[in-house]
Write a protein that holds these residues in place. Structure first.
Motif, PDB file in Angstrom:
ATOM      1  N   SER A 162       6.546  -8.288   3.737  1.00 20.07           N
ATOM      2  CA  SER A 162       5.497  -7.531   3.058  1.00 20.07           C
ATOM      3  C   SER A 162       5.918  -7.300   1.613  1.00 20.07           C
ATOM      4  O   SER A 162       7.112  -7.254   1.304  1.00 20.07           O
ATOM      5  CB  SER A 162       5.223  -6.191   3.740  1.00 20.07           C
ATOM      6  OG  SER A 162       6.319  -5.308   3.578  1.00 20.07           O
ATOM      7  N   GLU A 163       4.929  -7.181   0.742  1.00 19.75           N
ATOM      8  CA  GLU A 163       5.159  -6.926  -0.683  1.00 19.75           C
ATOM      9  C   GLU A 163       4.404  -5.673  -1.103  1.00 19.75           C
ATOM     10  O   GLU A 163       3.271  -5.437  -0.660  1.00 19.75           O
ATOM     11  CB  GLU A 163       4.622  -8.080  -1.531  1.00 19.75           C
ATOM     12  CG  GLU A 163       5.527  -9.276  -1.656  1.00 19.75           C
ATOM     13  CD  GLU A 163       4.963 -10.240  -2.688  1.00 19.75           C
ATOM     14  OE1 GLU A 163       5.685 -10.604  -3.611  1.00 19.75           O
ATOM     15  OE2 GLU A 163       3.785 -10.630  -2.551  1.00 19.75           O
ATOM     16  N   GLY A 164       5.020  -4.885  -1.961  1.00 21.54           N
ATOM     17  CA  GLY A 164       4.312  -3.769  -2.544  1.00 21.54           C
ATOM     18  C   GLY A 164       3.300  -4.245  -3.568  1.00 21.54           C
ATOM     19  O   GLY A 164       3.523  -5.235  -4.265  1.00 21.54           O
ATOM     20  N   PRO A 241       1.402  -8.036  -6.949  1.00 19.27           N
ATOM     21  CA  PRO A 241       2.784  -7.764  -6.527  1.00 19.27           C
ATOM     22  C   PRO A 241       3.727  -7.873  -7.717  1.00 19.27           C
ATOM     23  O   PRO A 241       3.448  -8.608  -8.681  1.00 19.27           O
ATOM     24  CB  PRO A 241       3.056  -8.859  -5.490  1.00 19.27           C
ATOM     25  CG  PRO A 241       2.106  -9.950  -5.830  1.00 19.27           C
ATOM     26  CD  PRO A 241       0.879  -9.283  -6.375  1.00 19.27           C
ATOM     27  N   ARG A 258       4.145   1.783  -9.318  1.00 19.53           N
ATOM     28  CA  ARG A 258       4.078   1.729  -7.866  1.00 19.53           C
ATOM     29  C   ARG A 258       2.902   2.581  -7.377  1.00 19.53           C
ATOM     30  O   ARG A 258       2.706   3.697  -7.852  1.00 19.53           O
ATOM     31  CB  ARG A 258       5.381   2.252  -7.271  1.00 19.53           C
ATOM     32  CG  ARG A 258       5.468   2.103  -5.747  1.00 19.53           C
ATOM     33  CD  ARG A 258       6.747   2.738  -5.208  1.00 19.53           C
ATOM     34  NE  ARG A 258       7.917   2.112  -5.773  1.00 19.53           N
ATOM     35  CZ  ARG A 258       8.490   1.007  -5.280  1.00 19.53           C
ATOM     36  NH1 ARG A 258       7.960   0.433  -4.216  1.00 19.53           N
ATOM     37  NH2 ARG A 258       9.558   0.493  -5.851  1.00 19.53           N
ATOM     38  N   GLU A 263       1.693   4.497  -0.023  1.00 17.51           N
ATOM     39  CA  GLU A 263       2.211   3.261  -0.592  1.00 17.51           C
ATOM     40  C   GLU A 263       1.318   2.109  -0.128  1.00 17.51           C
ATOM     41  O   GLU A 263       0.858   2.074   1.011  1.00 17.51           O
ATOM     42  CB  GLU A 263       3.650   3.018  -0.114  1.00 17.51           C
ATOM     43  CG  GLU A 263       4.253   1.733  -0.667  1.00 17.51           C
ATOM     44  CD  GLU A 263       5.632   1.439  -0.101  1.00 17.51           C
ATOM     45  OE1 GLU A 263       6.371   0.687  -0.737  1.00 17.51           O
ATOM     46  OE2 GLU A 263       5.949   1.966   0.986  1.00 17.51           O
ATOM     47  N   ARG A 265       0.962  -1.896   0.527  1.00 17.08           N
ATOM     48  CA  ARG A 265       1.711  -3.130   0.718  1.00 17.08           C
ATOM     49  C   ARG A 265       0.789  -4.186   1.325  1.00 17.08           C
ATOM     50  O   ARG A 265      -0.165  -3.868   2.052  1.00 17.08           O
ATOM     51  CB  ARG A 265       2.924  -2.914   1.635  1.00 17.08           C
ATOM     52  CG  ARG A 265       3.888  -1.858   1.121  1.00 17.08           C
ATOM     53  CD  ARG A 265       5.182  -1.840   1.926  1.00 17.08           C
ATOM     54  NE  ARG A 265       5.981  -3.036   1.713  1.00 17.08           N
ATOM     55  CZ  ARG A 265       6.795  -3.215   0.669  1.00 17.08           C
ATOM     56  NH1 ARG A 265       6.920  -2.260  -0.248  1.00 17.08           N
ATOM     57  NH2 ARG A 265       7.492  -4.322   0.532  1.00 17.08           N
ATOM     58  N   ARG A 266       1.092  -5.431   1.025  1.00 19.73           N
ATOM     59  CA  ARG A 266       0.362  -6.558   1.624  1.00 19.73           C
ATOM     60  C   ARG A 266       1.320  -7.344   2.503  1.00 19.73           C
ATOM     61  O   ARG A 266       2.460  -7.633   2.106  1.00 19.73           O
ATOM     62  CB  ARG A 266      -0.205  -7.484   0.550  1.00 19.73           C
ATOM     63  CG  ARG A 266      -1.253  -6.874  -0.326  1.00 19.73           C
ATOM     64  CD  ARG A 266      -1.784  -7.898  -1.311  1.00 19.73           C
ATOM     65  NE  ARG A 266      -2.758  -8.791  -0.717  1.00 19.73           N
ATOM     66  CZ  ARG A 266      -3.225  -9.889  -1.308  1.00 19.73           C
ATOM     67  NH1 ARG A 266      -2.757 -10.245  -2.491  1.00 19.73           N
ATOM     68  NH2 ARG A 266      -4.122 -10.648  -0.721  1.00 19.73           N
ATOM     69  N   SER A 267       0.864  -7.700   3.681  1.00 22.40           N
ATOM     70  CA  SER A 267       1.675  -8.504   4.600  1.00 22.40           C
ATOM     71  C   SER A 267       1.515  -9.985   4.286  1.00 22.40           C
ATOM     72  O   SER A 267       0.433 -10.450   3.907  1.00 22.40           O
ATOM     73  CB  SER A 267       1.263  -8.239   6.051  1.00 22.40           C
ATOM     74  OG  SER A 267       1.541  -6.903   6.408  1.00 22.40           O
ATOM     75  N   ASP A 304      10.662  -5.966  -4.552  1.00 20.28           N
ATOM     76  CA  ASP A 304       9.724  -5.128  -3.814  1.00 20.28           C
ATOM     77  C   ASP A 304       9.229  -5.786  -2.526  1.00 20.28           C
ATOM     78  O   ASP A 304       8.100  -5.531  -2.085  1.00 20.28           O
ATOM     79  CB  ASP A 304       8.534  -4.761  -4.698  1.00 20.28           C
ATOM     80  CG  ASP A 304       7.882  -3.449  -4.268  1.00 20.28           C
ATOM     81  OD1 ASP A 304       8.522  -2.700  -3.508  1.00 20.28           O
ATOM     82  OD2 ASP A 304       6.738  -3.202  -4.677  1.00 20.28           O
TER      83      ASP A 304
END
Length: 310
Positions: A162-164, A241, A258, A263, A265-267, A304
């Motif tokens: 996952s990415e923030g 991202p 951020r 928060e 996030r993308r998977s 991230d």
């Protein structure tokens, strides 16, 4: 008569007795005797001389032993040839990823695949999710690395990492600190793709869940490089991202905030295509993708990012 019959007969002759062959093969002696009798009956000839000292091949049995040795040799040769071909890998591999994922993974993945399968014809494709999903459904891709959409539908995504998601702003952005609450996005002019794009769908989902309206300054369906340029030139902010803008942020040409409360996030997941590439080769390619992603995340080279559980 088949190859199993020939192997059974050869083992009996080599052992010198049916009882000894049964012990070596781990089968019941009566079963072995019955199968030998069926073989002799099928061929219409006696293959063994039987005596109190054991068994020995008759003249015709000796001829059958020669055929048995030839068949065993051919089977061993076929197995070695096919195993060698499998080790060389598939003739070609077509692997695709969305732009940021391609930027992070393609170079180390290409090196790993070349080392594992030196003779493979490797084709790497970068594109938008809609384009890659169409190629997956058409059988044009062996493997795709994609951001998991808000509504994945029937596709099976194997979790990778996952990415923030960050708010990316011009260098002179007056927002203080290093974080922005998700609810505060409603007052920020955004540069977003049009409605079919995953990031636009994500932004609209965030707005719906947290009760604010999006301020879309302009829509841009071009490359990430073009979006970065528009942000740097003060045309608005965007959502990306950190890996997509890490160099520009480090150089002070962009700011990255951020997103918090919560928060965002993308998977990222793997999707195997429905191609003629052998499944073993697809699984090995997927394993190499995982290994390269893990190395990048664990070394800190993929900012991230967090590996998926399991």
């Amino acid at each position: 008569m088949n190859s199993d019959d020939l192997d059974l007969f050869a083992r009996i002759v080599k052992a010198g007795s049916i009882s000894r062959a049964a012990i070596e093969m781990g089968v019941d002696q009566s079963t072995l005797s019955r199968r030998l009798g069926q073989l002799e009956a099928g061929l219409g000839t006696r293959l063994l001389h039987r005596s109190g000292r054991g068994v020995a091949a008759t003249e015709r049995g000796q001829r059958l032993l020669e055929y048995a040795a030839t068949v065993a040799g051919l089977l061993a040769e076929a197995e070695q040839s096919l195993q060698a071909g499998a080790d060389q890998g598939p003739a070609q591999l077509h692997i695709a990823a969305q732009p940021t994922l391609a930027r992070m993974l393609f170079a180390p993945l290409a090196q790993a695949l070349r080392q594992r399968y030196p003779r493979v014809r490797l084709r790497l494709v970068e594109g938008l999710a809609s384009q890659l999903l169409e190629q997956l459904s058409d059988g044009g891709l062996d493997l795709a690395i994609l951001y998991v959409p808000e509504h994945p539908g029937p596709l099976r995504f194997d979790p990778l990492l996952s990415e923030g998601v960050r708010l990316i702003a011009p260098a002179d952005c007056p927002l203080p600190g290093s974080t922005v609450a998700v609810g505060g996005l409603g007052g920020i002019p955004l540069i977003l793709p049009s409605t079919h794009h995953g990031l636009r769908v994500l932004a609209e989902a965030l707005a719906a869940r947290h009760g604010f309206g999006l301020d879309v300054a302009l829509e841009c369906d071009g490359s990430i490089a073009l979006t970065r340029r528009l942000v740097m030139d003060g045309c608005g902010c965007t959502l990306l991202p950190l890996a997509a803008v890490a160099d520009e942020v480090a150089a002070g040409r962009l700011k990255a905030y951020r997103l918090v409360e919560p928060e965002v996030r993308r998977s990222v997941g793997l999707v195997l295509g429905r191609t003629r590439t052998p499944p073993a080769a697809l699984w090995e390619a997927a394993r190499l993708v995982r290994a390269q992603a893990a190395a990048l995340v664990q070394s800190g080279a993929w900012p991230d990012a967090r590996l998926a559980d399991g």
